[in-house]
Scaffold this motif. Structure first.
Motif, PDB file in Angstrom:
ATOM      1  N   PHE A 147       0.876  -1.172   0.000  1.00 33.65           N
ATOM      2  CA  PHE A 147       0.000   0.000   0.000  1.00 33.65           C
ATOM      3  C   PHE A 147       0.907   1.213   0.000  1.00 33.65           C
ATOM      4  O   PHE A 147       1.925   1.231   0.706  1.00 33.65           O
ATOM      5  CB  PHE A 147      -0.894  -0.023   1.244  1.00 33.65           C
ATOM      6  CG  PHE A 147      -1.917   1.072   1.304  1.00 33.65           C
ATOM      7  CD1 PHE A 147      -3.029   1.048   0.476  1.00 33.65           C
ATOM      8  CD2 PHE A 147      -1.786   2.122   2.210  1.00 33.65           C
ATOM      9  CE1 PHE A 147      -3.994   2.054   0.538  1.00 33.65           C
ATOM     10  CE2 PHE A 147      -2.736   3.119   2.287  1.00 33.65           C
ATOM     11  CZ  PHE A 147      -3.845   3.089   1.455  1.00 33.65           C
ATOM     12  N   ALA A 148       0.580   2.223  -0.801  1.00 34.65           N
ATOM     13  CA  ALA A 148       1.513   3.334  -0.984  1.00 34.65           C
ATOM     14  C   ALA A 148       0.808   4.683  -0.952  1.00 34.65           C
ATOM     15  O   ALA A 148      -0.351   4.805  -1.354  1.00 34.65           O
ATOM     16  CB  ALA A 148       2.262   3.185  -2.305  1.00 34.65           C
ATOM     17  N   PHE A 149       1.538   5.688  -0.461  1.00 30.34           N
ATOM     18  CA  PHE A 149       1.127   7.086  -0.515  1.00 30.34           C
ATOM     19  C   PHE A 149       2.086   7.847  -1.417  1.00 30.34           C
ATOM     20  O   PHE A 149       3.284   7.535  -1.484  1.00 30.34           O
ATOM     21  CB  PHE A 149       1.166   7.719   0.884  1.00 30.34           C
ATOM     22  CG  PHE A 149       0.095   7.241   1.817  1.00 30.34           C
ATOM     23  CD1 PHE A 149      -1.142   7.873   1.877  1.00 30.34           C
ATOM     24  CD2 PHE A 149       0.322   6.155   2.642  1.00 30.34           C
ATOM     25  CE1 PHE A 149      -2.126   7.427   2.748  1.00 30.34           C
ATOM     26  CE2 PHE A 149      -0.658   5.697   3.514  1.00 30.34           C
ATOM     27  CZ  PHE A 149      -1.878   6.337   3.564  1.00 30.34           C
ATOM     28  N   LYS A 150       1.567   8.872  -2.117  1.00 30.01           N
ATOM     29  CA  LYS A 150       2.403   9.744  -2.942  1.00 30.01           C
ATOM     30  C   LYS A 150       1.927  11.178  -2.790  1.00 30.01           C
ATOM     31  O   LYS A 150       0.744  11.474  -2.964  1.00 30.01           O
ATOM     32  CB  LYS A 150       2.331   9.327  -4.412  1.00 30.01           C
ATOM     33  CG  LYS A 150       3.187  10.189  -5.340  1.00 30.01           C
ATOM     34  CD  LYS A 150       3.225   9.643  -6.756  1.00 30.01           C
ATOM     35  CE  LYS A 150       1.899   9.803  -7.474  1.00 30.01           C
ATOM     36  NZ  LYS A 150       1.971   9.431  -8.900  1.00 30.01           N
ATOM     37  N   HIS A 151       2.858  12.081  -2.447  1.00 31.52           N
ATOM     38  CA  HIS A 151       2.497  13.491  -2.281  1.00 31.52           C
ATOM     39  C   HIS A 151       2.129  14.088  -3.634  1.00 31.52           C
ATOM     40  O   HIS A 151       2.809  13.871  -4.641  1.00 31.52           O
ATOM     41  CB  HIS A 151       3.659  14.264  -1.653  1.00 31.52           C
ATOM     42  CG  HIS A 151       3.264  15.610  -1.137  1.00 31.52           C
ATOM     43  ND1 HIS A 151       3.236  16.725  -1.940  1.00 31.52           N
ATOM     44  CD2 HIS A 151       2.865  16.009   0.099  1.00 31.52           C
ATOM     45  CE1 HIS A 151       2.843  17.772  -1.214  1.00 31.52           C
ATOM     46  NE2 HIS A 151       2.612  17.359   0.030  1.00 31.52           N
TER      47      HIS A 151
END
Length: 202
Positions: A147-151
């Motif tokens: 699972f990933a976040f990206k600004h």
């Protein structure tokens, strides 16, 4: 980031700026996670997800279900859904998550990914129906997935590996400044259920 052990301080913010993500480790034991996964897989009213993109109706292999304290309307991807009444098992999970996080939730969007070929593209949960900057609690059941976040501006990424029973909460300005996704993978051959407890602001 490998998250297979409960962190010493679940209040640690895993985002470097412009938002808050807390990781609570295993909310459920192995046996509890297996029980809820099997029950939800067979007793939730799953439907293939739908989206309207450029006027064209798209039906995904991934399945979803929407439950809540009232028959809330929730619109995303240009499709409006009506919340079904809570099941006893969803109330049990909601109560445990509220106790763990100190937050309250009045609805839950469930996603069923049959295997690693199914995922979710970069997006943010910023729909107008949701409480602004409210907490969204994500409980994972079944297959372990990344699972990933990206600004949105800097493109900086924060990656997680979430196992069955793991609880993660995103809140504050996270949806304004960050995207998140569940990337597809060819090495996962088992289903995953993700429950996202949230608050409809009505």
């Amino acid at each position: 980031m490998d998250l297979f052990t409960t962190p010493d301080n679940e209040k640690h913010n895993y985002l470097p700026y412009n938002g808050t993500v807390h990781f609570y480790g295993f909310l459920l034991s192995t046996e509890e996670a297996a029980f809820y996964f099997d029950h939800l897989l067979h007793h939730i009213e799953w439907k293939n997800d739908e989206a309207i993109i450029f006027g064209k109706k798209i039906i995904t292999k991934r399945k979803v279900a929407w439950y809540g304290s009232h028959p809330f309307l929730y619109t995303y991807s240009n499709v409006t859904r009506f919340a079904l009444p809570w099941t006893p098992e969803l109330i049990e999970l909601k109560t445990r998550i509220e106790h763990a996080t100190g937050e309250t939730y009045n609805s839950c969007l469930l996603n069923l990914y049959h295997d690693g070929n199914e995922g979710m593209a970069w997006h943010s949960d910023g729909e107008k129906d949701l409480k602004k900057n409210g907490a969204i609690a994500s409980l994972s059941l079944g297959a372990t997935r990344k699972f990933a976040f990206k600004h949105k501006s800097t493109q900086e990424k924060v990656d997680f590996t979430l196992a069955s029973g793991h609880l993660l909460v995103m809140k504050d300005e996270t949806q304004t400044f960050w995207l998140h996704r569940l990337p597809p993978t060819k090495i996962v051959h088992h289903p995953r259920i993700n429950l996202t407890f949230r608050t409809i602001d009505k």
